[in-house]
Design a protein around this motif. Structure first.
Motif, PDB file in Angstrom:
ATOM      1  N   GLU A   1       0.836  -1.196   0.000  1.00  0.00           N
ATOM      2  CA  GLU A   1       0.000   0.000   0.000  1.00  0.00           C
ATOM      3  C   GLU A   1       0.872   1.248   0.000  1.00  0.00           C
ATOM      4  O   GLU A   1       2.035   1.221   0.437  1.00  0.00           O
ATOM      5  CB  GLU A   1      -0.906   0.000   1.231  1.00  0.00           C
ATOM      6  N   SER A   2       0.314   2.333  -0.492  1.00  0.00           N
ATOM      7  CA  SER A   2       1.004   3.620  -0.470  1.00  0.00           C
ATOM      8  C   SER A   2       0.888   4.229   0.919  1.00  0.00           C
ATOM      9  O   SER A   2      -0.169   4.190   1.549  1.00  0.00           O
ATOM     10  CB  SER A   2       0.399   4.563  -1.504  1.00  0.00           C
TER      11      SER A   2
ATOM     12  N   THR B   1      -2.221   9.673  -2.054  1.00  0.00           N
ATOM     13  CA  THR B   1      -3.571   9.206  -2.339  1.00  0.00           C
ATOM     14  C   THR B   1      -3.671   8.829  -3.813  1.00  0.00           C
ATOM     15  O   THR B   1      -2.732   9.024  -4.603  1.00  0.00           O
ATOM     16  CB  THR B   1      -4.604  10.295  -2.006  1.00  0.00           C
ATOM     17  N   THR B   2      -4.820   8.300  -4.183  1.00  0.00           N
ATOM     18  CA  THR B   2      -5.023   7.876  -5.569  1.00  0.00           C
ATOM     19  C   THR B   2      -5.075   9.058  -6.532  1.00  0.00           C
ATOM     20  O   THR B   2      -5.009   8.857  -7.750  1.00  0.00           O
ATOM     21  CB  THR B   2      -6.321   7.068  -5.675  1.00  0.00           C
TER      22      THR B   2
ATOM     23  N   TYR C   1      -9.559   5.681   3.794  1.00  0.00           N
ATOM     24  CA  TYR C   1      -9.274   6.127   5.151  1.00  0.00           C
ATOM     25  C   TYR C   1      -9.870   7.514   5.369  1.00  0.00           C
ATOM     26  O   TYR C   1     -10.422   8.118   4.449  1.00  0.00           O
ATOM     27  CB  TYR C   1      -7.759   6.152   5.398  1.00  0.00           C
ATOM     28  N   SER C   2      -9.727   8.000   6.572  1.00  0.00           N
ATOM     29  CA  SER C   2     -10.256   9.337   6.872  1.00  0.00           C
ATOM     30  C   SER C   2      -9.511  10.426   6.115  1.00  0.00           C
ATOM     31  O   SER C   2     -10.052  11.513   5.879  1.00  0.00           O
ATOM     32  CB  SER C   2     -10.164   9.610   8.377  1.00  0.00           C
ATOM     33  N   THR C   3      -8.263  10.136   5.699  1.00  0.00           N
ATOM     34  CA  THR C   3      -7.466  11.125   4.969  1.00  0.00           C
ATOM     35  C   THR C   3      -7.554  10.958   3.461  1.00  0.00           C
ATOM     36  O   THR C   3      -6.948  11.744   2.723  1.00  0.00           O
ATOM     37  CB  THR C   3      -5.990  11.017   5.397  1.00  0.00           C
TER      38      THR C   3
ATOM     39  N   CYS D   1      -3.616   0.279  -3.184  1.00  0.00           N
ATOM     40  CA  CYS D   1      -3.121  -0.932  -2.536  1.00  0.00           C
ATOM     41  C   CYS D   1      -3.293  -2.106  -3.494  1.00  0.00           C
ATOM     42  O   CYS D   1      -4.320  -2.213  -4.187  1.00  0.00           O
ATOM     43  CB  CYS D   1      -3.873  -1.195  -1.228  1.00  0.00           C
ATOM     44  N   LEU D   2      -2.284  -2.982  -3.529  1.00  0.00           N
ATOM     45  CA  LEU D   2      -2.342  -4.232  -4.293  1.00  0.00           C
ATOM     46  C   LEU D   2      -2.006  -5.382  -3.365  1.00  0.00           C
ATOM     47  O   LEU D   2      -1.300  -5.201  -2.362  1.00  0.00           O
ATOM     48  CB  LEU D   2      -1.356  -4.205  -5.468  1.00  0.00           C
TER      49      LEU D   2
END
Length: 428
Positions: free
Chosen positions: A182-183, A187-188, A226-228, A233-234
């Motif tokens: 995961e990063s 964010t995406t 998430y809240s942020t 994620c893979l």
């Protein structure tokens, strides 16, 4: 042509030759000079920000993942962990970099330490408890730069990962253990992880586990909100099926033999109390030890497992065999009424003793004469034989209970075994 003109031409030729030689030496020196990190940065290094992903046209940076799994081992049900040896590759394109001059090969090997001054994906292993970086015989990682400004970073790691397991149908269970990446901070909107379109995952076919079998593996997306924000994620999913052979020969067969051994008491005569009680108690204690042994490698869960149900049923059978002898003993002991105490004999008088002796002699003589004259035995003159005594009737009832138990217990145990194995046949 004069001597001055000849001398002047020679000087010009020497100067031109010197200039050409200096140019060739300069190019050779440039070619032999090692590549510096600043050679990759833009002409204005301030334009390169290693904290910002290399977006193109405002779109999120795409990072391609490839995982090669070389080994799975150390699967621990008690701590719910497993270990994996992997090659982990990340590929991304950074158009802000400059290519080295005179780059003729498809890619060029770069110093791995340059990653500290470059933008790189902030991926981490989400379900990892510990990560070991391999350093023998040299640090096991490398960095490549391709002609299209694509960067490849490959590293070899040994991971200890958590795996949430469910033991409801243990030991007929199938577990799914994951490897999640995961990063951490992007964010995406800034970065997206994607699997390599050509070869996303390679798993060694020679992976062999002692109690589990790797039946399937696949890749998936585990992007979570998430809240942020949304963080890419893979994950790699390993489907592990438990091998039943070990538990069949070390748990199920011994347990069934202990239960069958407890039935031997049905063929022991009811009066042998020490033998029957010892056999029942020994079988019960042995089964308890066997049950505790089957739970040694598992965490203390609050729900009933399949092996718990089987062992509990076997324990009930052994306990009921012991209770059956209690019933037999009760039935056998009801008729054992204490005999009435005989009244103390009266001291006979001297005259009465003589008269009694004479009467006995006359009675015996009379009976013998009658037998001799009639020619019949004493047995034929007596009436029908007397019926069984209460003690004999009680013993017959106890034996009948044992006879019924010899059939009822094995039949019911066979029915329960067939039911159990039919229920879990689809998981075998």
């Amino acid at each position: 042509m004069s001597m001055d003109e000849t001398h002047g031409g020679s000087m010009v030729s020497a100067i031109l030759f010197s200039i050409v030689l200096l140019l060739l030496l300069g190019r050779t020196a440039d070619a032999q000079r090692s590549l510096e990190f600043f050679d990759l940065l833009p002409e204005d290094p301030k334009l390169y920000d290693k904290m910002r992903p290399p977006k193109k046209d405002g779109q999120a940076t795409i990072v391609y993942f490839h995982v090669t799994v070389m080994g799975l081992d150390s699967i621990d049900e008690n701590s719910m962990t497993y270990a994996a040896d992997i090659f982990f590759a990340q590929t991304w394109k950074d158009n802000r970099l400059r290519l080295p001059e005179n780059m003729t090969s498809e890619y060029r090997l770069l110093e791995v330490d340059w990653l500290k001054n470059m933008w790189r994906p902030d991926s981490f292993f989400k379900n990892a408890k510990s990560v070991t970086f391999q350093t023998m015989t040299i640090p096991n990682h490398y960095l490549w730069l391709y002609k299209d400004k694509t960067i490849l970073y490959m590293v070899k790691l040994t991971l200890k990962l958590s795996c949430a397991m469910n033991f409801l149908i243990y030991p007929h269970d199938t577990q799914e253990c994951k490897l999640q990446m995961e990063s951490l901070s992007h964010t995406t909107d800034e970065m997206i992880f994607q699997w390599d379109p050509d070869v996303p995952l390679v798993v060694d076919e020679n992976i062999e586990l002692p109690q589990l079998q790797l039946v399937k593996n696949y890749t998936a997306d585990c992007t979570q909100v998430y809240s942020t924000g949304n963080f890419t994620c893979l994950e790699v999913v390993f489907v592990l099926k438990r091998r039943l052979g070990y538990y069949l020969f070390h748990t199920y067969v011994p347990t069934c033999l202990i239960v069958i051994m407890s039935w031997v008491s049905f063929w022991i005569k009811p009066e042998a109390a020490p033998a029957r009680v010892t056999l029942g108690v020994t079988s019960l204690l042995t089964l308890s030890t066997q049950h505790a042994k089957s739970q040694a490698s598992l965490p203390p869960v609050s729900y009933l497992k399949a092996v718990d149900a089987f062992m509990s049923v076997c324990t009930v059978f052994v306990f009921m065999a012991l209770m059956e002898y209690c019933l037999v003993n009760i039935v056998l002991g009801d008729s054992d009424t204490p005999p009435k105490p005989a009244s103390p004999p009266q001291p006979p008088s001297s005259s009465g003793t003589d008269a009694a002796k004479l009467d006995k002699i006359f009675d015996i003589a009379t009976k013998e004469n009658t037998i001799l004259l009639s020619g019949r035995s004493q047995k034929s003159t007596t009436g029908p034989p007397p019926g069984p005594t209460p003690a004999q009737r009680a013993r017959m009832r106890a034996l009948n209970i044992d006879r019924v138990s010899r059939v009822f217990f094995p039949f019911l145990f066979a029915v329960l075994n067939v039911t159990y194995w039919i229920m879990f046949a689809e998981y075998i």
